[in-house]
Design a protein around this motif. Structure first.
Motif, short mmCIF file in Angstrom:
data_model
loop_
_atom_site.label_atom_id
_atom_site.label_comp_id
_atom_site.label_asym_id
_atom_site.label_seq_id
_atom_site.Cartn_x
_atom_site.Cartn_y
_atom_site.Cartn_z
N SER A 73 0.83 -1.21 0.00
CA SER A 73 0.00 0.00 0.00
C SER A 73 0.87 1.26 0.00
O SER A 73 2.06 1.22 0.30
CB SER A 73 -0.92 0.01 1.23
OG SER A 73 -0.14 0.04 2.41
N GLY A 74 0.23 2.37 -0.35
CA GLY A 74 0.87 3.68 -0.24
C GLY A 74 1.62 4.16 -1.46
O GLY A 74 2.10 5.30 -1.49
N GLY A 75 1.73 3.32 -2.48
CA GLY A 75 2.54 3.67 -3.64
C GLY A 75 1.79 4.44 -4.71
O GLY A 75 0.61 4.76 -4.57
N ALA A 76 2.50 4.72 -5.78
CA ALA A 76 1.93 5.45 -6.92
C ALA A 76 2.26 4.70 -8.20
O ALA A 76 3.41 4.66 -8.63
CB ALA A 76 2.48 6.87 -6.98
N LEU A 77 1.25 4.07 -8.77
CA LEU A 77 1.34 3.45 -10.08
C LEU A 77 0.08 3.84 -10.85
O LEU A 77 -0.91 4.25 -10.26
CB LEU A 77 1.40 1.92 -10.00
CG LEU A 77 2.65 1.26 -9.44
CD1 LEU A 77 2.56 1.15 -7.93
CD2 LEU A 77 2.85 -0.12 -10.07
N GLY A 78 0.14 3.68 -12.15
CA GLY A 78 -1.06 3.95 -12.91
C GLY A 78 -0.77 4.18 -14.37
O GLY A 78 0.39 4.10 -14.81
N LYS A 79 -1.80 4.48 -15.11
CA LYS A 79 -1.67 4.79 -16.53
C LYS A 79 -2.00 6.26 -16.73
O LYS A 79 -2.88 6.81 -16.08
CB LYS A 79 -2.58 3.89 -17.35
CG LYS A 79 -2.21 2.41 -17.18
CD LYS A 79 -2.78 1.52 -18.27
CE LYS A 79 -2.19 0.11 -18.14
NZ LYS A 79 -2.62 -0.78 -19.21
N GLY A 80 -1.23 6.89 -17.61
CA GLY A 80 -1.42 8.32 -17.83
C GLY A 80 -0.88 9.17 -16.71
O GLY A 80 -1.33 10.30 -16.52
N ILE A 169 7.16 14.88 -25.39
CA ILE A 169 6.76 13.47 -25.34
C ILE A 169 6.31 13.14 -23.92
O ILE A 169 6.86 13.66 -22.94
CB ILE A 169 7.92 12.53 -25.77
CG1 ILE A 169 7.46 11.06 -25.79
CG2 ILE A 169 9.14 12.72 -24.90
CD1 ILE A 169 8.51 10.09 -26.33
N ASP A 170 5.30 12.30 -23.84
CA ASP A 170 4.85 11.75 -22.56
C ASP A 170 5.65 10.47 -22.33
O ASP A 170 5.42 9.46 -23.00
CB ASP A 170 3.35 11.47 -22.61
CG ASP A 170 2.79 11.00 -21.28
OD1 ASP A 170 3.50 10.28 -20.55
OD2 ASP A 170 1.62 11.31 -20.98
N LEU A 171 6.60 10.52 -21.40
CA LEU A 171 7.49 9.38 -21.16
C LEU A 171 6.74 8.20 -20.55
O LEU A 171 7.11 7.04 -20.75
CB LEU A 171 8.65 9.80 -20.27
CG LEU A 171 9.57 10.88 -20.86
CD1 LEU A 171 10.52 11.41 -19.80
CD2 LEU A 171 10.34 10.33 -22.06
N GLY A 172 5.69 8.49 -19.81
CA GLY A 172 4.86 7.41 -19.26
C GLY A 172 4.11 6.68 -20.35
O GLY A 172 4.01 5.44 -20.33
N PRO A 182 1.18 -0.70 -16.12
CA PRO A 182 1.08 0.62 -15.49
C PRO A 182 2.47 1.13 -15.13
O PRO A 182 3.42 0.35 -15.00
CB PRO A 182 0.23 0.36 -14.24
CG PRO A 182 0.41 -1.10 -13.95
CD PRO A 182 0.58 -1.76 -15.28
N ILE A 183 2.57 2.43 -14.97
CA ILE A 183 3.87 3.04 -14.69
C ILE A 183 4.17 2.95 -13.20
O ILE A 183 3.40 3.46 -12.38
CB ILE A 183 3.87 4.52 -15.11
CG1 ILE A 183 3.42 4.67 -16.56
CG2 ILE A 183 5.25 5.15 -14.91
CD1 ILE A 183 2.83 6.01 -16.87
N TYR A 247 -4.10 1.11 -7.05
CA TYR A 247 -2.73 0.62 -6.84
C TYR A 247 -2.14 1.15 -5.53
O TYR A 247 -1.25 0.53 -4.96
CB TYR A 247 -1.83 1.03 -8.00
CG TYR A 247 -2.15 0.35 -9.31
CD1 TYR A 247 -1.91 -1.00 -9.50
CD2 TYR A 247 -2.69 1.09 -10.37
CE1 TYR A 247 -2.20 -1.62 -10.72
CE2 TYR A 247 -2.98 0.48 -11.58
CZ TYR A 247 -2.74 -0.87 -11.75
OH TYR A 247 -3.03 -1.47 -12.95
N SER A 248 -2.63 2.30 -5.09
CA SER A 248 -2.16 2.86 -3.82
C SER A 248 -2.71 2.06 -2.64
O SER A 248 -2.04 1.89 -1.63
CB SER A 248 -2.58 4.33 -3.69
OG SER A 248 -2.17 5.08 -4.81
N VAL A 249 -3.94 1.59 -2.78
CA VAL A 249 -4.55 0.78 -1.73
C VAL A 249 -3.89 -0.60 -1.67
O VAL A 249 -3.55 -1.10 -0.59
CB VAL A 249 -6.07 0.64 -1.97
CG1 VAL A 249 -6.71 -0.25 -0.90
CG2 VAL A 249 -6.74 2.01 -1.98
N ASP A 250 -3.68 -1.20 -2.83
CA ASP A 250 -3.01 -2.50 -2.91
C ASP A 250 -2.42 -2.62 -4.31
O ASP A 250 -3.15 -2.56 -5.31
CB ASP A 250 -3.99 -3.64 -2.66
CG ASP A 250 -3.30 -5.01 -2.58
OD1 ASP A 250 -2.18 -5.14 -3.12
OD2 ASP A 250 -3.88 -5.93 -1.99
#
Length: 283
Positions: A73-80, A169-172, A182-183, A247-250
């Motif tokens: 938990s607590g992290g930062a992942l995602g798309k965009g 450019i969007d590097l993600g 996901p990034i 992704y922040s929750v789990d």
């Protein structure tokens, strides 16, 4: 039982940790000695093993796996949600004759996800300088050198256009198209020498803290606003909406796979490195 805990003053982190550090949830016997710092400093402190628990960029993970595990938990992942390469003047990176080494690139920290994603898109880039993330827009705007680019993260994604800067450019997006994952931006590292039962309990507390924050959202607690005084509330919410998610929750299965892919790319770019990929605490 007291632990040192470090995270950034950015809205996504203060939103996540508000309930935990301000006792809005029951933390039992656990207390936290909190330090708020920029991610570049936190990454260096993680290399030094300074804090018990810390937000880190996944870019630094290969350098700290001997001392730390990552929480679910607590992290930062995602798309965009990835970093952007920007400039003070329009630049066509797809134009014939474009050479990244004609430019100096300001990057928000050496051991950051932003740096690795930039290197994935521009593996031959040599002229890199490292700055704190909130200095990069100003660096570009104040530079007399037309051949200067910058990689931006966090709330700068929402403000660069207002300042007359241009996205190249969007590097993600580049990462997502190349890997399909996901990034993996950042996670919560915790010292390996803490007992497994306590690791699990702290992981659960951070999860509860996020769930508490979401149960009151879109209300912004004072802990978020007081550390983001120069930011408008709508930008704070954009920041939270972008970086705090499921992704922040789990982190989940695909989140873990994204981190694993990230480590494989690091090993490919650093052939002398052999990394233990068992980086997450046991559920």
């Amino acid at each position: 039982m007291k632990f040192t805990l470090g995270f950034s003053p950015c809205p996504n982190d203060t939103f996540i940790f508000d309930a935990l550090v301000n006792k809005k949830i029951d933390t039992g016997d656990f207390e936290f000695d909190v330090v708020l710092e920029d991610v570049q400093t936190l990454n260096q402190w993680a290399i030094d093993g300074k804090l018990d628990i810390s937000k880190i960029s996944y870019g630094v993970l290969p350098l700290i796996v001997q001392q730390y595990k990552i929480l679910h938990s607590g992290g930062a992942l995602g798309k965009g949600v990835g970093p952007l390469l920007i400039s003070a003047n329009p630049v066509d990176i797809n134009a014939e004759g474009f050479n990244i080494n004609d430019y100096t690139i300001a990057i928000p920290g050496e051991h950051t996800t932003a740096h690795l994603l930039f290197s994935l898109a521009f593996p031959g880039a040599k002229n890199k300088i490292f700055k704190i993330f909130h200095e990069i827009e100003g660096f570009l705007l104040n530079s007399t050198d037309q051949k200067t680019l910058g990689v931006i993260i966090h709330e700068n994604r929402f403000t660069y256009q207002q300042k007359g800067l241009y996205k190249l450019i969007d590097l993600g997006d580049f990462w997502e198209k190349k890997t399909g994952y996901p990034i993996p931006l950042g996670g919560i590292a915790i010292k390996k020498n803490i007992s497994p039962a306590i690791l699990t309990k702290i992981d659960q507390l951070i999860q509860q803290s996020i769930e508490y924050a979401f149960s009151n959202y879109p209300y912004l607690p004072e802990y978020v606003t007081c550390h983001s005084q120069e930011m408008e509330e709508n930008v704070m919410r954009q920041h939270i909406d972008l970086y705090v998610n499921n992704y922040s929750v789990d982190i989940g299965k695909d989140g873990k796979e994204a981190v694993n892919e990230f480590l494989h790319i690091y090993e490919h770019n650093n052939p002398v490195s052999s990394i233990d990929h068992n980086v997450f605490i046991q559920h």
